[in-house]
Design an enzyme around this catalytic site. Structure first.
Site, PDB file in Angstrom:
ATOM      1  N   SER A 184       0.853  -1.195   0.000  1.00 43.05           N
ATOM      2  CA  SER A 184       0.000   0.000   0.000  1.00 43.05           C
ATOM      3  C   SER A 184       0.885   1.239   0.000  1.00 43.05           C
ATOM      4  CB  SER A 184      -0.914  -0.016   1.219  1.00 43.05           C
ATOM      5  OG  SER A 184      -0.130  -0.116   2.382  1.00 43.05           O
ATOM      6  N   GLY A 185       0.322   2.351  -0.425  1.00 40.19           N
ATOM      7  CA  GLY A 185       1.078   3.606  -0.415  1.00 40.19           C
ATOM      8  C   GLY A 185       1.793   3.878  -1.724  1.00 40.19           C
ATOM      9  N   CYS A 186       1.561   3.037  -2.731  1.00 43.82           N
ATOM     10  CA  CYS A 186       2.176   3.279  -4.035  1.00 43.82           C
ATOM     11  C   CYS A 186       1.083   3.669  -5.031  1.00 43.82           C
ATOM     12  CB  CYS A 186       2.876   2.028  -4.553  1.00 43.82           C
ATOM     13  SG  CYS A 186       4.164   1.435  -3.461  1.00 43.82           S
ATOM     14  N   GLN A 187       1.407   4.596  -5.937  1.00 45.29           N
ATOM     15  CA  GLN A 187       0.413   4.995  -6.945  1.00 45.29           C
ATOM     16  C   GLN A 187       0.270   3.936  -8.028  1.00 45.29           C
ATOM     17  OE1 GLN A 187       0.036   8.581  -9.016  1.00 45.29           O
ATOM     18  NE2 GLN A 187      -0.340   9.816  -7.218  1.00 45.29           N
ATOM     19  N   SER A 188       1.372   3.231  -8.282  1.00 46.50           N
ATOM     20  CA  SER A 188       1.272   2.091  -9.185  1.00 46.50           C
ATOM     21  C   SER A 188       1.225   0.854  -8.299  1.00 46.50           C
ATOM     22  CB  SER A 188       2.482   2.043 -10.113  1.00 46.50           C
ATOM     23  OG  SER A 188       3.667   2.170  -9.367  1.00 46.50           O
TER      24      SER A 188
END
Lengths: 142, 403
Positions: A49-53
């Site tokens: 979690s916490g990634c845009q991709s």
């Protein structure tokens, strides 16, 4: 090579390129060599979690050493994960937990990434450390 | 339109990013501010700052007059019948939330609200939540693959249960300029009031609320060269007069005792607390700047940029432009082959180009197209054809690196 030596290697590789476009080209190339996660582990459970991709990361323990595999739908992200995997994969959980990972600051990657990407990088490091801690406990129990 | 002068009016544009001249193509997210706006805000704090209304002293009167003049100017700009119909808010999102809140008593179990499939989350979630609370039903007018709305379908959807139609004037993802005058006519034929989300519309289309016949129009200042934190909800007087207050406190009251409070008249009924006076003055200055520059000239220029960029991008192998409506304004969304928008955006940033990547707060629309997001370039009056060239070359270079 121990982790510190590997970090040193990455720093030297990066220092060859002055222009950030070239550093990104290098990251893109690195991404192509990323040990890919087995398709069956590409599930929400292994999504960071916490990634845009989307980034999937998997770790397994073999003969007391931790091996990492990953994938992402974004190529640059793959390169960034690849950096971490190259440096950390194949070492014992204790070694990984002690790793300083100074190279991320030294190569300027952290400050160069947009805040969203930098957050993603931190999440990846956290997830790897979490795996290492779990494996460390497991090893002690054995 | 003197483009060189315009660029001088926006000093922020004259800077380097990652060693390259900034090419700012993220105008649908927010526009830059001209000196006239910055100066107006600064002047207010240097010479006029005071709390508005109910003050007897000189500065309070100066500030009140300036604030109310700004309201009057904005009313004229969108051709409202009277300035009482202009409610100052923080922006489009607050405007829509305000309306969803005060319309709540009108929405009963079994009622219906219609939105479209291309709505920004800000014109979706407030209505979805209202429907959930009141056991009403949210219906979605579908989008065609080319990015347009099917008006024949709309007529069928307008059942007697429908209490409101809430729809974007211009899509922030597809750039589609919806035929809002026609939409309002169709809805009004069935006695359904219409809210237009004008977040993009205010800057890229002529907004004449009386000509459109629209009941409510919401927009943000910062999308039209004004500061952040100021926006407007236009509501027809006959509507606003009937609807209950939204927030309670200072300014919006008439008489208060511990037993009972009576409320102030429009527009103050909807402006509880100390308002964003500097923001309102900044918005007035921005609209004045737009008017002075020439609305038609700006739209023609933006249209030229959009068509030129579209034509040049389409020459790139694997290019997929999302949104092919005939009527399009200032927004260009695209994907290349299977490349992730985030990769493209990162490399474009390295080359000094500011675009937006991701779902653009329109996740259902992304699901409809089956894509994770898009790269979005969006234009404003100060962009140039040379910038489009730089942008297209940068896209080519990035695609080359990523493939």
């Amino acid at each position: 090579m121990n982790i510190a030596e590997k970090e040193q290697d990455v720093m030297e590789e990066f220092s060859v390129f002055e222009d950030w476009m070239d550093k990104y080209s290098y990251l893109i190339e690195l991404g192509k060599d990323l040990p890919l996660i087995n398709e069956k582990y590409k599930t929400n459970q292994h999504l960071i979690s916490g990634c845009q991709s989307r980034v999937w990361l998997y770790a397994e323990l073999k003969d007391g050493k931790m091996f990492l595999s990953a994938d992402s739908d974004a190529i640059i992200t793959k390169g960034i994960v690849s950096l971490l995997v190259n440096v950390l994969s194949g070492h014992t959980p204790s070694e990984i937990l002690e790793a300083k990972l100074d190279f991320l600051d030294q190569i300027g990657l952290k400050e160069h990434l947009s805040p969203t990407r930098a957050n993603g990088l931190s999440s990846m490091v956290k997830q790897i450390m979490l795996y290492a801690r779990v494996f460390q406990i497991k090893l002690k129990e054995e | 339109m003197d483009l060189q002068q315009i660029r001088k009016d926006f000093p922020i544009l004259n800077q380097q990013v990652n060693g390259k001249p900034l090419v700012y193509l993220d105008n649908a997210a927010t526009t830059q501010k001209p000196l006239a706006v910055i100066q107006r805000i600064s002047d207010y704090y240097l010479k006029e700052n005071s709390n508005v209304h109910r003050g007897v002293h000189h500065l309070s009167q100066v500030a009140t007059e300036a604030y109310e003049n700004a309201r009057g100017y904005i009313a004229k700009y969108i051709h409202a019948e009277e300035s009482n119909e202009i409610i100052f808010t923080r922006g489009t999102t607050e405007s829509i939330n305000l309306l969803a809140n005060v319309l709540s008593p009108w929405i009963q179990a079994g009622d219906e609200i219609i939105i479209s499939g291309m709505e920004h989350h800000s014109n979706l979630v407030p209505w979805q939540q209202l429907c959930e609370r009141n056991k009403a039903r949210l219906k979605v007018l579908p989008v065609d693959l080319d990015g347009t709305l099917d008006l024949n379908f709309l007529e069928k959807m307008l059942t007697p249960q429908v209490k409101l139609l809430a729809i974007a004037h211009i899509s922030n993802v597809l750039g589609t300029v919806n035929p809002v005058k026609e939409i309002v006519r169709i809805a009004h034929n069935k006695g359904v009031p219409v809210l237009l989300d004008g977040a993009q519309g205010i800057a890229h289309a002529k907004v004449d609320v009386q000509d459109l016949g629209v009941d409510f129009y919401a927009f943000s200042g910062h999308k039209i060269y004004a500061p952040m934190g100021i926006g407007v909800l236009y509501g027809r007087f006959t509507w606003l007069r009937r609807l209950p207050p939204y927030q309670f406190g200072g300014e919006m009251i008439d008489q208060v005792s511990f037993e009972k409070t009576t409320f102030n008249e429009l527009p103050y009924k909807y402006e509880a607390g100390t308002p964003n006076v500097a923001g309102a003055l900044g918005l007035e200055a921005a609209l004045h700047y737009v008017q002075k520059t020439g609305v038609d000239d700006i739209f023609n220029h933006e249209d030229k940029l959009l068509k030129y960029a579209t034509e040049k991008l389409e020459n790139i192998d694997g290019m997929r432009i999302i949104g092919h409506a005939k009527e399009k304004a200032a927004v260009l969304s695209f994907l290349v082959n299977g490349l992730h928008p985030f990769d493209l955006g990162t490399l474009l940033d390295q080359m000094g180009i500011a675009v937006r990547t991701g779902h653009h707060c329109a996740q259902p629309l992304m699901d409809f197209y089956g894509i994770p997001g898009t790269v979005r370039a969006s234009f404003a009056m100060y962009n140039t054809l040379e910038e489009v060239d730089i942008f297209v070359d940068a896209v080519k270079k990035a695609v080359g690196m990523l493939q």
